[in-house]
Design an enzyme around this catalytic site. Structure first.
Site, PDB file in Angstrom:
ATOM      1  N   GLU A 130      -1.869  -5.181  -1.889  1.00 57.76           N
ATOM      2  CA  GLU A 130      -1.727  -5.541  -1.006  1.00 57.76           C
ATOM      3  C   GLU A 130      -2.382  -7.651  -1.495  1.00 57.76           C
ATOM      4  O   GLU A 130      -1.968  -8.050  -0.680  1.00 57.76           O
ATOM      5  CB  GLU A 130      -1.899  -5.580  -0.164  1.00 57.76           C
TER       6      GLU A 130
ATOM      7  N   ASP B 255      -9.573   0.004   3.559  1.00 54.24           N
ATOM      8  CA  ASP B 255      -9.106  -1.154   4.020  1.00 54.24           C
ATOM      9  C   ASP B 255      -9.380  -1.465   5.551  1.00 54.24           C
ATOM     10  O   ASP B 255      -9.886  -0.797   6.408  1.00 54.24           O
ATOM     11  CB  ASP B 255      -8.197  -0.073   4.162  1.00 54.24           C
TER      12      ASP B 255
ATOM     13  N   ASP C 217      -7.165  -1.981   0.237  1.00 57.12           N
ATOM     14  CA  ASP C 217      -6.558  -2.771  -0.171  1.00 57.12           C
ATOM     15  C   ASP C 217      -7.289  -3.741  -0.231  1.00 57.12           C
ATOM     16  O   ASP C 217      -8.252  -4.004   0.721  1.00 57.12           O
ATOM     17  CB  ASP C 217      -6.324  -2.081   0.980  1.00 57.12           C
TER      18      ASP C 217
ATOM     19  N   HIS D  86       0.518  -0.955   0.597  1.00 54.76           N
ATOM     20  CA  HIS D  86      -0.045  -0.017  -0.193  1.00 54.76           C
ATOM     21  C   HIS D  86       0.673   0.596  -0.015  1.00 54.76           C
ATOM     22  O   HIS D  86       0.093   2.472   0.780  1.00 54.76           O
ATOM     23  CB  HIS D  86      -0.826   0.325   1.522  1.00 54.76           C
TER      24      HIS D  86
ATOM     25  N   ASP E 246      -3.675   3.200   8.096  1.00 52.64           N
ATOM     26  CA  ASP E 246      -2.678   3.606   7.606  1.00 52.64           C
ATOM     27  C   ASP E 246      -1.752   5.224   7.937  1.00 52.64           C
ATOM     28  O   ASP E 246      -1.238   5.366   6.723  1.00 52.64           O
ATOM     29  CB  ASP E 246      -2.544   3.425   5.861  1.00 52.64           C
TER      30      ASP E 246
ATOM     31  N   HIS F 201      -7.143  -1.011   7.911  1.00 53.37           N
ATOM     32  CA  HIS F 201      -5.945  -0.321   8.406  1.00 53.37           C
ATOM     33  C   HIS F 201      -6.457   0.772   8.306  1.00 53.37           C
ATOM     34  O   HIS F 201      -6.181   1.627   7.055  1.00 53.37           O
ATOM     35  CB  HIS F 201      -4.814  -0.843   8.240  1.00 53.37           C
TER      36      HIS F 201
ATOM     37  N   HIS G 133       3.740   0.416   4.514  1.00 54.60           N
ATOM     38  CA  HIS G 133       2.737   0.571   3.886  1.00 54.60           C
ATOM     39  C   HIS G 133       1.753   1.141   4.678  1.00 54.60           C
ATOM     40  O   HIS G 133       0.701   0.912   4.268  1.00 54.60           O
ATOM     41  CB  HIS G 133       2.868  -1.035   2.668  1.00 54.60           C
TER      42      HIS G 133
ATOM     43  N   ASP H 249      -6.467  -6.428   1.951  1.00 52.16           N
ATOM     44  CA  ASP H 249      -7.412  -6.816   2.949  1.00 52.16           C
ATOM     45  C   ASP H 249      -8.455  -5.793   4.082  1.00 52.16           C
ATOM     46  O   ASP H 249      -8.974  -6.614   4.819  1.00 52.16           O
ATOM     47  CB  ASP H 249      -6.251  -6.557   3.949  1.00 52.16           C
TER      48      ASP H 249
HETATM   49 MN   LIG Z   1      -3.532  -0.438   3.637  1.00 51.12          MN
END
Ligand SMILES: [Mn+2]
Length: 339
Positions: A305, A152, A260, A127, A156, A154, A169, A262
Site C-alpha cells: 500500500e 494494518d 500495510d 493489500h 481486511d 484495517h 484489498h 497504513d
Molecule cells: Mn490492508
C-alpha cells in the site's frame, strides 16, 4: 516457548556470539525480493508504482549493507496475463480477473523463492497481494505450520457480499481462511487459493478502522487483535509479545508478517490510499519488526500500500523511507549499527 526465547535473546543482545547467530540465520536463508506492481485491488491508482519507488530509493543495496554475509536476490516483478477480461464486476468484486491472475502468478513466484531457500519479501502493490503471497508460502506446509501477523489500520476481512466498495484489498483475509469460506460464492478463477488457513493463526496489530460486518466477524470468531487502544495501554513491546504468544506460543510455526504501510500514522506514511489518523509511530513499526525478526521464526514479509502518486513530494519520500526501515528491520538491521 517464544517468550522465554526472547528474554534469553535480549539478555545476550550485546554478545557478539548472539549477533553472529542472527547473521548466520539470515545468511542460511538468503532473501528474495519480488515486486508486485499492482493496484487493481485498491480504490485508487498508484500502488503499482510502489516496488520501483522502493528500489529507486536504494532498498536492495541498503539491505546488502546490513551484513557482508547477507545474500539478497531481486526476482524482478510479477507479470501476469489475462485470458479474458470482461471489465464487469463479478459478485461485486472489482477487477476480479486481475486480482486472480496477479495473485496466482505471485503465489508461483513465492513458491520459487522458498524453493531457493530464501525469505520472500513481496513489495506491493495493494493489500490484495497477500492472497498470492500467503497461498504460495503455504504450499509446502501443513495449514497449521504458518502464522500471520497482520499489521494494518484495517482488518481486511470483508467478503464479496459485505464490501461496500468491491475493492479486493479489503478482502484478502476472508479469502484465505476456512471459517469464512461459506460466506463466498464459488469463484472458479480463485479456486487455486483454497482457503485453508484458520483465523486462530492470525493476529492483527494497529487496528483503528473496522466496518460493521468486520466487527461482527471479530466478535463471532473471537479474532486475535491488538488495536491502537491496546498499544496505548500496554505499549508496543507487550503487544507484540502477546500477539506472538497467541499465534505461535511454542515458536514452532513459521511467521509471516503482512505489513500495510497504513498501520503507521499518516505523519510517517501519508502516501497511501486509505490513511487513518492515530496510528503507529515509525519507531513502533520498526520495533515490531525487529521483535518479529528476533524470534528467529520470521520467514516472509509483505510490505504493501505504498502509493507514490498520493501526497506531496515530502509525503512520498517519508512513506518510502518508512517502508525501507520496516523492511530492513525484517532483514536483521540493528539501529545501533551493523557489523
Ligand atoms: Mn490492508
Amino acid at each position: 516457548m517464544w517468550a522465554l526465547k526472547t528474554s534469553q535473546n535480549f539478555s545476550k543482545l550485546s554478545s557478539s556470539a548472539f549477533l553472529r547467530s542472527l547473521h548466520s540465520e539470515t545468511t542460511a536463508k538468503g532473501i528474495g525480493i519480488i515486486g508486485v506492481p499492482f493496484d487493481k485491488g485498491a480504490g485508487k491508482v498508484g500502488t503499482n508504482e510502489g516496488p520501483n519507488a522502493l528500489r529507486d530509493a536504494g532498498l536492495i543495496d541498503e539491505i546488502r549493507d546490513i551484513s557482508v554475509n547477507i545474500d539478497v536476490k531481486d526476482y524482478g516483478d510479477v507479470h501476469y496475463e489475462l485470458t479474458k477480461s470482461s471489465g464487469r464486476r463479478i459478485n461485486n468484486l472489482r477487477n476480479l480477473e486481475h486480482v486472480a491472475a496477479c495473485n496466482k502468478a505471485l503465489a508461483e513466484k513465492i513458491e520459487e523463492i522458498t524453493n531457493d531457500n530464501r525469505m520472500p519479501i513481496a513489495l506491493g502493490g495493494d493489500h490484495s497481494i497477500a492472497v498470492g503471497s500467503i497461498t504460495g508460502l503455504r504450499r509446502k506446509m501443513k495449514s497449521d505450520d504458518l502464522c500471520v501477523l497482520w499489521v494494518d489500520a484495517h482488518i481486511d476481512l470483508n467478503t464479496s457480499s459485505s464490501s461496500l466498495t468491491g475493492n479486493m484489498h479489503g478482502m484478502p483475509v476472508s479469502l484465505l481462511v476456512k471459517e469464512l469460506r461459506k460466506e463466498w460464492p464459488t469463484i472458479p478463477i480463485l479456486e487455486w487459493c483454497q482457503a485453508q488457513m484458520s483465523l486462530k493463526n492470525f493476529c492483527w496489530i494497529g487496528l483503528r478502522s473496522t466496518d460493521y460486518y468486520e466487527k461482527l466477524m471479530m466478535e463471532k470468531y473471537g479474532i486475535n487483535y491488538f488495536d491502537m487502544r491496546d498499544i496505548e495501554r500496554m505499549g508496543i513491546e507487550k503487544v507484540v509479545q502477546r500477539a506472538l504468544e497467541k499465534i505461535n506460543l511454542d515458536g514452532k510455526k513459521k511467521l509471516h508478517v503482512s505489513f500495510d504501510i497504513d498501520a503507521l500514522d499518516p505523519l510517517y506514511a501519508n502516501s497511501t490510499g486509505t490513511p487513518v489518523m492515530g496510528g503507529l509511530t515509525l519507531r513502533e513499526g520498526v520495533f515490531l519488526m525487529e521483535q518479529a525478526y528476533n524470534t528467529g521464526t520470521l520467514s516472509s514479509l509483505d510490505l504493501v500500500e505504498v502509493n507514490p502518486l498520493l501526497g506531496n513530494e515530502r509525503d512520498v519520500e517519508n512513506t518510502v523511507n518508512a517502508a525501507k526501515l520496516i523492511i530492513q528491520a525484517a532483514c536483521g538491521s540493528n539501529r545501533t549499527g551493523n557489523l
